[in-house]
Design a protein around this motif. Structure first.
Motif, PDB file in Angstrom:
ATOM      1  N   ARG A 293     -24.677 -29.733 -21.949  1.00 20.58           N
ATOM      2  CA  ARG A 293     -25.909 -29.761 -21.115  1.00 20.58           C
ATOM      3  C   ARG A 293     -26.933 -30.754 -21.718  1.00 20.58           C
ATOM      4  N   ASP A 294     -27.192 -31.057 -22.818  1.00 17.82           N
ATOM      5  CA  ASP A 294     -27.800 -31.988 -23.556  1.00 17.82           C
ATOM      6  C   ASP A 294     -27.676 -33.527 -23.278  1.00 17.82           C
ATOM      7  N   GLY A 295     -26.460 -33.613 -22.637  1.00 17.58           N
ATOM      8  CA  GLY A 295     -26.116 -35.104 -22.123  1.00 17.58           C
ATOM      9  C   GLY A 295     -24.803 -35.921 -23.057  1.00 17.58           C
ATOM     10  N   THR A 296     -24.673 -35.111 -24.399  1.00 18.80           N
ATOM     11  CA  THR A 296     -23.493 -35.548 -25.165  1.00 18.80           C
ATOM     12  C   THR A 296     -22.284 -35.819 -24.556  1.00 18.80           C
ATOM     13  N   VAL A 297     -21.984 -36.976 -24.613  1.00 20.53           N
ATOM     14  CA  VAL A 297     -20.495 -37.162 -23.856  1.00 20.53           C
ATOM     15  C   VAL A 297     -19.276 -36.562 -24.799  1.00 20.53           C
ATOM     16  N   LEU A 298     -18.499 -35.901 -24.564  1.00 17.38           N
ATOM     17  CA  LEU A 298     -17.474 -35.206 -25.284  1.00 17.38           C
ATOM     18  C   LEU A 298     -16.206 -35.894 -25.063  1.00 17.38           C
ATOM     19  N   GLY A 299     -15.976 -36.317 -23.821  1.00 18.65           N
ATOM     20  CA  GLY A 299     -14.843 -36.900 -23.314  1.00 18.65           C
ATOM     21  C   GLY A 299     -14.706 -36.997 -21.787  1.00 18.65           C
ATOM     22  N   ASP A 300     -13.580 -37.076 -21.277  1.00 18.96           N
ATOM     23  CA  ASP A 300     -13.522 -37.206 -19.781  1.00 18.96           C
ATOM     24  C   ASP A 300     -12.198 -36.508 -19.094  1.00 18.96           C
ATOM     25  N   VAL A 301     -12.496 -36.101 -17.965  1.00 15.05           N
ATOM     26  CA  VAL A 301     -11.322 -35.524 -17.057  1.00 15.05           C
ATOM     27  C   VAL A 301     -11.215 -36.360 -16.086  1.00 15.05           C
ATOM     28  N   ALA A 302      -9.886 -36.289 -15.385  1.00 16.40           N
ATOM     29  CA  ALA A 302      -9.561 -37.049 -14.215  1.00 16.40           C
ATOM     30  C   ALA A 302      -8.743 -36.272 -13.384  1.00 16.40           C
ATOM     31  N   LEU A 303      -8.794 -36.690 -11.951  1.00 17.75           N
ATOM     32  CA  LEU A 303      -8.239 -36.286 -10.921  1.00 17.75           C
ATOM     33  C   LEU A 303      -7.625 -37.449 -10.006  1.00 17.75           C
ATOM     34  N   ASN A 304      -6.362 -37.461  -9.895  1.00 18.33           N
ATOM     35  CA  ASN A 304      -5.392 -38.299  -9.182  1.00 18.33           C
ATOM     36  C   ASN A 304      -5.040 -37.926  -7.906  1.00 18.33           C
ATOM     37  N   THR A 305      -5.872 -37.892  -6.758  1.00 14.45           N
ATOM     38  CA  THR A 305      -5.547 -37.237  -5.576  1.00 14.45           C
ATOM     39  C   THR A 305      -4.647 -38.108  -4.734  1.00 14.45           C
ATOM     40  N   GLN A 306      -3.430 -37.584  -4.279  1.00 13.41           N
ATOM     41  CA  GLN A 306      -2.559 -38.150  -3.446  1.00 13.41           C
ATOM     42  C   GLN A 306      -2.196 -36.844  -2.330  1.00 13.41           C
ATOM     43  N   GLY A 307      -2.730 -37.174  -1.190  1.00 14.16           N
ATOM     44  CA  GLY A 307      -2.683 -36.153  -0.001  1.00 14.16           C
ATOM     45  C   GLY A 307      -3.097 -34.891  -0.423  1.00 14.16           C
TER      46      GLY A 307
END
Length: 172
Positions: free
Chosen positions: A68-82
């Motif tokens: 919540r303080d803005g510190t970047v911990l990593g990333d997630v991703a969504l690869n939508t196909q239909g």
């Protein structure tokens, strides 16, 4: 642009200001061990993660996982196909083991089924990545099978384990 919130986290678009931090954790050999990106990661290679595409747009859409303080911990991703999508998660080593991946993926998958109306979400992992296999199982994914030595990764033939969950299973 889609932003998601959990009790501890915000999942928001990755910005150019985030790229030095993203580059640092993506070049950590332990973080990159089971990931598909080329090493060493460069500013040019991670710049493509910056996007104003909403979650659910076709193809891979990344979100920074931040405190919540803005510190970047990593990333997630969504690869939508239909009506289906693949999910992915990458956390800096210092952020692993605190439940952040579970919290972030839970929010992302709930959004995929509830707001985007997707039918199925799946993940493809190296089965040696035991922590992620446990994470997916805890989230309600089922192991659907493993393809043996199905792709070359970092100069070796690697197995590919497929996990998935259906919308009807998630909302039950």
């Amino acid at each position: 642009m889609t932003t998601l919130h959990t009790p501890r986290l915000t999942l928001r678009p990755i910005t150019p200001d985030d790229l030095p931090r993203v580059l640092t954790y993506r070049n950590d050999p332990e973080v990159a061990r089971y990931q598909a990106w080329a090493l060493p990661a460069t500013l040019d290679s991670v710049a493509g993660l910056v996007s104003d595409q909403p979650l659910g747009a076709p193809g891979w859409v990344q979100r920074a996982v931040t405190l919540r303080d803005g510190t970047v911990l990593g990333d997630v991703a969504l690869n939508t196909q239909g009506p289906q999508a693949e999910v992915g998660v990458t956390l800096a080593r210092s952020a692993q083991g605190h439940g952040y991946a579970h919290e972030a993926l839970h929010a992302l998958i709930t959004h995929a089924f509830t707001d985007l109306g997707l039918h199925r979400v799946h993940a493809s992992i190296d089965p040696r990545n035991t922590p992620v296999a446990v994470l997916l199982t805890r989230l309600g994914f089922r192991h659907e099978g493993t393809s043996l030595q199905s792709y070359r990764h970092r100069s070796e033939w690697t197995d590919d384990a497929l996990y998935a969950v259906l919308a009807a299973e998630w909302t039950a």
